[in-house]
Design an enzyme around this catalytic site. Structure first.
Site, PDB file in Angstrom:
ATOM      1  N   HIS A 162      -7.946  -5.344   0.009  1.00 40.14           N
ATOM      2  CA  HIS A 162      -6.839  -4.531   0.053  1.00 40.14           C
ATOM      3  C   HIS A 162      -4.966  -5.085   1.180  1.00 40.14           C
ATOM      4  O   HIS A 162      -4.143  -5.147   1.083  1.00 40.14           O
ATOM      5  CB  HIS A 162      -6.742  -3.017   0.232  1.00 40.14           C
ATOM      6  CG  HIS A 162      -5.490  -1.569   0.469  1.00 40.14           C
ATOM      7  ND1 HIS A 162      -4.833  -2.205  -0.820  1.00 40.14           N
ATOM      8  CD2 HIS A 162      -4.896  -1.521   0.830  1.00 40.14           C
ATOM      9  CE1 HIS A 162      -3.708  -1.079  -0.551  1.00 40.14           C
ATOM     10  NE2 HIS A 162      -3.759  -0.889   0.392  1.00 40.14           N
ATOM     11  N   ASP A 163      -6.200  -5.167   2.015  1.00 40.73           N
ATOM     12  CA  ASP A 163      -5.819  -5.789   3.315  1.00 40.73           C
ATOM     13  C   ASP A 163      -4.496  -7.336   3.274  1.00 40.73           C
ATOM     14  O   ASP A 163      -3.574  -7.641   4.429  1.00 40.73           O
ATOM     15  CB  ASP A 163      -6.111  -6.637   4.559  1.00 40.73           C
ATOM     16  CG  ASP A 163      -6.283  -4.994   5.394  1.00 40.73           C
ATOM     17  OD1 ASP A 163      -5.621  -4.051   5.421  1.00 40.73           O
ATOM     18  OD2 ASP A 163      -7.391  -5.175   6.015  1.00 40.73           O
ATOM     19  N   ASP A 172      -8.289  -7.451  -4.512  1.00 42.06           N
ATOM     20  CA  ASP A 172      -8.215  -5.561  -3.648  1.00 42.06           C
ATOM     21  C   ASP A 172      -8.706  -4.665  -4.829  1.00 42.06           C
ATOM     22  O   ASP A 172      -8.044  -4.636  -6.088  1.00 42.06           O
ATOM     23  CB  ASP A 172      -6.358  -5.335  -3.782  1.00 42.06           C
ATOM     24  CG  ASP A 172      -6.003  -4.005  -3.388  1.00 42.06           C
ATOM     25  OD1 ASP A 172      -7.405  -3.095  -3.270  1.00 42.06           O
ATOM     26  OD2 ASP A 172      -4.552  -3.600  -3.306  1.00 42.06           O
ATOM     27  N   SER A 194       0.682  -1.000   0.141  1.00 36.84           N
ATOM     28  CA  SER A 194      -0.296   0.622  -0.174  1.00 36.84           C
ATOM     29  C   SER A 194       0.935   1.311  -0.741  1.00 36.84           C
ATOM     30  O   SER A 194       1.870   1.095  -0.908  1.00 36.84           O
ATOM     31  CB  SER A 194      -1.130  -0.112   1.269  1.00 36.84           C
ATOM     32  OG  SER A 194      -2.515   0.874   1.144  1.00 36.84           O
ATOM     33  N   ARG A 225     -12.071   6.041  10.462  1.00 39.51           N
ATOM     34  CA  ARG A 225     -10.895   4.311  10.373  1.00 39.51           C
ATOM     35  C   ARG A 225     -12.757   3.527  10.104  1.00 39.51           C
ATOM     36  O   ARG A 225     -11.564   1.968   9.323  1.00 39.51           O
ATOM     37  CB  ARG A 225     -10.635   4.143  12.259  1.00 39.51           C
ATOM     38  CG  ARG A 225     -10.404   2.564  11.569  1.00 39.51           C
ATOM     39  CD  ARG A 225      -8.491   2.460  10.746  1.00 39.51           C
ATOM     40  NE  ARG A 225      -8.112   1.570  10.918  1.00 39.51           N
ATOM     41  CZ  ARG A 225      -6.725   1.152  10.785  1.00 39.51           C
ATOM     42  NH1 ARG A 225      -6.717   2.075   9.398  1.00 39.51           N
ATOM     43  NH2 ARG A 225      -6.442   0.363  10.451  1.00 39.51           N
TER      44      ARG A 225
END
Lengths: 364, 198
Positions: free
Chosen positions: A344-345, A311, A146, A216
């Site tokens: 994405h993680d 992602d 990222s 968040r």
């Protein structure tokens, strides 16, 4: 595994790309393994936007595993028996390195909203100063996912002779319009918190926790894939005994509430804004009128670019853009797409193919 | 595994220090050989995970893509030579793929199995799909979509305006046999071509 945590002071300070200057600064640094005599086995890992210097192992005081603990350690993909792994909290962060919550030596008060804008290039420059401090002329590898992947790419551009390889995972050469849009929604929720005081909340002895929490929660949605959310939570209702709030119905709501709350207790709102601004403004080709091929011409490092199928924040095609540009200017560059279900993680989680590719790339 | 004879021919045709892309590069052996002997700048395109890992291990730049997609995405790139060994018949549109290959590179090396090979003809006469050294899979397992004879291929080149700079015909032991070179459509098991554009 030998873990060392150190606050490194740079009394010479540094000039930032924004034109501002930090008269001095600190970097909170964690290292794993041992540097060999030739100082040739150094690997720098760069954290993503909310990460910090604690990349591997378990911290003594809080019992928290490092953000890349699945990949860094003895016999792991980034093998600390062979390599000396370095990670630092980036400038502008809130985990020990100089940032908005630090004391400004000129005013003897916290920087707060006056902390200057930092960029990916500034981070890489400060990491180069750290490399010089450690006596490492050339990293074996600089890698990250990222926003960390953007730093790994920028290293290859800023200091072509100072790294052998660059690992760019779940990243892009520039943030997309959608990335910027998401970040702006997050920032707006912080700004609209009554306790934000235009960034001056520290002076009022409060924190805009509500806004930070919402930011968040949105972030978490963008980090996960639709499939992973379905698998992890489905439409299951939250067990009544473990609800974090009265209005929570579904497990996914409870999860976001819990994660958001936890984050808002530990992260600084000005840091959040700074970090997302750095991410949004990054463009590897900005000095070349957007021409990525021209920008990459100077690269001497071998690149490994990894994208993850699920992602949607930095989808595989963003990595392929870097690969294509690199290939067109004769830069050595491999590109791989991994299945990774966590959206994405995914770059944070080990899988046999991911580990094998990283390990092979380092050794090649 | 590519036959030694074919990799020798390719080595002869690839200029030193040229920029080469190998579509369906396998474990990267050919590119590694060309890097070591010809000092080329090479890239591979491969879809098989094990093969990709072996390329990375050798330090070869490899891109995970299927060949059709790779040829399309790299259309505007700038290679000196594009190599497509034993894969042209597996593509969805070999003619379009070849046109694109000759757009992204100046020259193109293609190797293909000859469906006109006498053993194929015999098998068909006996009412069976051929299984030969260059066509080793049975009809239900093969990835081949567009098999052709040497004559068919050369006709396509002529129609599409691809110039055949060099051609070498190999017999079933991958040697340059006399019969294979005199009557390739009947006796060549494999054709190896160096193509250019008008």
């Amino acid at each position: 595994m030998k873990i060392k945590t150190e606050l490194v002071h740079f009394k010479e300070g540094m000039e930032l790309t924004s034109g501002s200057k930090l008269s001095m600064f600190d970097l909170m640094v964690e290292t794993y393994g041992e540097l060999n005599e030739e100082k040739s086995n150094g690997i720098l890992v760069c954290h993503a936007f909310s990460g910090n210097h604690h990349a591997a192992g378990v911290s003594e005081n809080e019992d928290i595993s490092g953000w890349w603990d699945q990949l860094i350690g003895p016999s792991k993909a980034i093998d600390t028996d062979k390599y000396f792994v370095v990670c630092c909290n980036n400038l502008g962060g809130c985990s020990g390195s100089t940032g908005p919550t630090s004391i400004n030596p000129e005013t003897n008060e916290s920087y707060g909203r006056d902390f200057p804008l930092v960029s990916v290039i500034d981070w890489v420059n400060s990491q180069k100063m750290l490399a010089d401090y450690l006596g490492i002329d050339k990293w074996k590898l600089v890698a990250g996912g990222s926003l960390g992947g953007m730093q790994a790419l920028q290293w290859a551009l800023s200091f072509p002779d100072s790294l052998e390889k660059s690992g760019i995972f779940a990243a892009a050469a520039r943030s997309s319009t959608q990335n910027i849009a998401m970040n702006e929604v997050a920032r707006e929720s912080i700004r609209k918190d009554v306790n934000f005081y235009d960034g001056d909340y520290l002076k009022h002895d409060v924190k805009p926790k509500g806004g930070l929490k919402t930011a968040r929660m949105l972030g978490h949605v963008t980090y996960l894939s639709e499939k992973h959310m379905d698998l992890k939570f489905g439409r299951k209702f939250q067990d009544i005994t473990s609800k974090v709030g009265g209005d929570v119905d579904f497990e996914v709501e409870n999860y976001l509430q819990y994660k958001g709350e936890k984050f808002s207790n530990s992260f600084d709102a000005n840091s959040y804004i700074l970090m997302t601004k750095a991410m949004d403004s990054y463009d590897a080709a900005s000095s070349f009128s957007g021409d990525l091929e021209k920008a990459l011409e100077c690269i001497k490092a071998k690149l490994l670019i990894i994208g993850f199928e699920t992602d949607w924040l930095y989808p595989p095609k963003r990595g392929r853009e870097i690969q294509l540009a690199a290939m067109n200017v004769n830069v050595s560059c491999s590109y791989v797409t991994l299945d990774g279900e966590q959206g994405h993680d995914s770059f944070l989680f080990a899988s046999s193919r991911y580990e094998n590719i990283i390990k092979t790339f380092i050794q090649s | 595994m590519m036959a030694i004879e074919i990799s020798k021919i390719i080595r002869d045709w690839v200029p030193s220090q040229s920029k080469v892309i190998d579509f369906g590069c396998g474990d990267g052996s050919l590119l590694k050989d060309l890097i070591d002997t010809k000092n080329i700048c090479g890239y591979g395109v491969e879809i098989d995970h094990q093969m990709i890992a072996q390329c990375i291990e050798k330090g070869i730049s490899v891109v995970e893509k299927d060949i059709d997609e790779g040829i399309q995405d790299f259309e505007l790139s700038n290679f000196d030579i594009a190599i497509m060994a034993s894969s042209i018949q597996c593509l969805k549109n070999p003619n379009i793929a070849m046109r694109r290959m000759l757009k992204l590179s100046n020259k193109c090396i293609v190797t293909l199995p000859n469906f006109g090979y006498w053993r194929c003809r015999l098998a068909l006469l006996a009412g069976k799909m051929p299984v030969t050294p260059s066509l080793p899979s049975s009809w239900y397992e093969t990835e081949n979509l567009h098999l052709c004879t040497i004559n068919d291929f050369e006709e396509l080149c002529s129609d599409a305006g691809f110039i055949i700079d060099e051609r070498i015909f190999l017999n079933s032991s991958n040697k340059k046999g006399l019969l294979a070179s005199v009557m390739p459509n009947m006796f060549a098991s494999e054709g190896v071509y160096l193509l250019g554009r008008k």
